[in-house]
Design an enzyme around this catalytic site. Structure first.
Site, mmCIF file in Angstrom:
data_model
loop_
_atom_site.group_PDB
_atom_site.id
_atom_site.type_symbol
_atom_site.label_atom_id
_atom_site.label_comp_id
_atom_site.label_asym_id
_atom_site.label_seq_id
_atom_site.Cartn_x
_atom_site.Cartn_y
_atom_site.Cartn_z
ATOM 1 C CG ASP A 127 -3.295 6.086 6.650
ATOM 2 O OD1 ASP A 127 -2.089 5.827 6.852
ATOM 3 O OD2 ASP A 127 -3.957 5.535 5.749
ATOM 4 C CG HIS A 130 -0.337 4.297 4.128
ATOM 5 N ND1 HIS A 130 -1.597 3.964 4.609
ATOM 6 C CD2 HIS A 130 0.151 3.177 3.565
ATOM 7 C CE1 HIS A 130 -1.846 2.684 4.341
ATOM 8 N NE2 HIS A 130 -0.795 2.189 3.709
ATOM 9 C CB SER A 168 -0.946 0.011 1.203
ATOM 10 O OG SER A 168 -0.224 -0.055 2.419
#
Length: 373
Positions: free
Chosen positions: A337, A340, A45
């Site tokens: 967040d 990340h 991600s």
């Protein structure tokens, strides 16, 4: 040429500010053309740009406020704007972003593809707690399919295709989820009881070596592999940590170091003849993220222990909720967040690895030099 001359006469901090300005104004992509013909990206991600959008998974970011600062809006990137590889692609001179594999076919493949998938790991079961994803094994298989498609553009001339791919840049960032969404999740996975930390790192590295060797057999020659960052310091872990005087969970960081040190040794082995003709660069994300924490103020960051959006302690217990209002001063936050970095942090990490004048973050050479080989 003027850009190169100018950069030679700037100090390290000036170079940093120049590159950040370059990225902000898109001047980086106004050079004569990309420094490499194509850029292929493998990972999780941290660099996924939309491959998970249509998957049945919790590891998706195709909703606001994700992409709030990205020119194309919501795309599936797990941050507010550009990812690390977006920023790196601009520094390499690509005029547009490398597209996701999920919606790229035909001649567009010749410029490169992003295969990264949120929650993905070196091990196939990693990330299953969140739902579907494309593991590293699947991403390598997808690249194999891409090579088959590209061969048509070279009229079946394998030598010509291999020559083309040898000039391309490959990026692989794996391992974080094998710890976050596997080893350190004992209620869902048995790996922490099946393996000691040292044995688990060895198992991961054995699998990863096989996967990277497969990429080599498919044509990869100039490859960046990234260490796992200080995940004991991300908001997700800080939200769960009630430890000693250390700001981070150093027990987790110490386990990560075992994998990272083995990965660097693997890069040495590849470069010293194990994979003839290949040049691997070890990107020390552990040290570069540590540098951002320790010198945050020098880089313009004021908040380093909580997400710009999210839920709970340190905004780290749940990632950004749909349509949640994020912080307004996003350039001051290190984390977007629970997991990340913000776009600002991604840009800073990209510029340091691209043009680092020391071997502190890239080894044995920086990415700019790798592209020139």
């Amino acid at each position: 040429m003027k850009m190169k001359l100018r950069m030679r006469h700037l100090g390290d901090m000036s170079v940093a500010l120049f590159l950040v300005s370059c990225l902000a104004t898109r001047a980086c992509s106004q050079q004569q053309g990309p420094q490499v013909p194509c850029f292929f990206i493998f990972g999780d991600s941290l660099v996924d740009n939309g491959n998970n959008n249509r998957m049945l998974t919790l590891a998706r970011a195709n909703y606001r406020p994700y992409g709030i600062d990205f020119p194309l809006g919501v795309t599936g990137r797990f941050t507010n704007g550009r990812t690390y590889v977006d920023a790196l692609a601009q520094l390499l001179g690509f005029p547009t972003y490398i597209p996701p594999y999920a919606r790229t076919r035909g001649p567009a493949l010749l410029r490169g593809v992003n295969y990264a998938s949120g929650a993905a790991g070196i091990r196939d079961e990693t990330g299953n707690n969140l739902g579907d994803h494309a593991s590293m094994n699947q991403q390598v298989a997808n690249f194999g399919d891409t090579v088959t498609q590209m061969r048509r553009n070279f009229r079946g001339d394998t030598n010509a295709l291999n020559s083309y791919l040898s000039r391309c840049l490959f990026y692989s960032g794996m391992g974080s989820n094998d710890y976050l969404n596997n080893y350190f999740m004992p209620n869902f996975y048995t790996t922490s009881s099946d393996y000691t930390a040292k044995a688990y790192a060895a198992v991961l590295l054995k699998d990863y070596s096989r996967q990277l060797t497969q990429l080599y057999s498919l044509g990869a020659r100039k490859v960046i592999v990234t260490a796992v960052g200080q995940i004991g310091c991300i908001p997700y872990q800080l939200a769960r940590y009630n430890g000693n005087n250390s700001r981070c969970n150093e027990n987790i960081n110490n386990v990560i170091v075992l994998f990272n040190s083995g990965l660097r040794k693997m890069v040495d082995a590849f470069n010293k003849g194990q994979l003839p003709g290949a040049k691997f660069v070890y990107l020390d994300s552990y040290e570069s993220t540590k540098d951002l924490y320790l010198n945050a103020a020098n880089f313009g960051f004021e908040v380093i222990d909580k997400g710009c959006c999210g839920v709970g302690r340190n905004n780290g217990q749940i990632t950004c909720l749909p349509l949640q209002q994020p912080c307004t001063n996003r350039t001051k936050y290190l984390f977007w967040d629970a997991f990340h970095p913000t776009e600002a942090a991604n840009i800073m990490l990209a510029k340091t690895s691209y043009s680092s004048r020391t071997h502190s973050f890239t080894y044995p050479i920086n990415i700019q030099r790798l592209a020139q080989l």
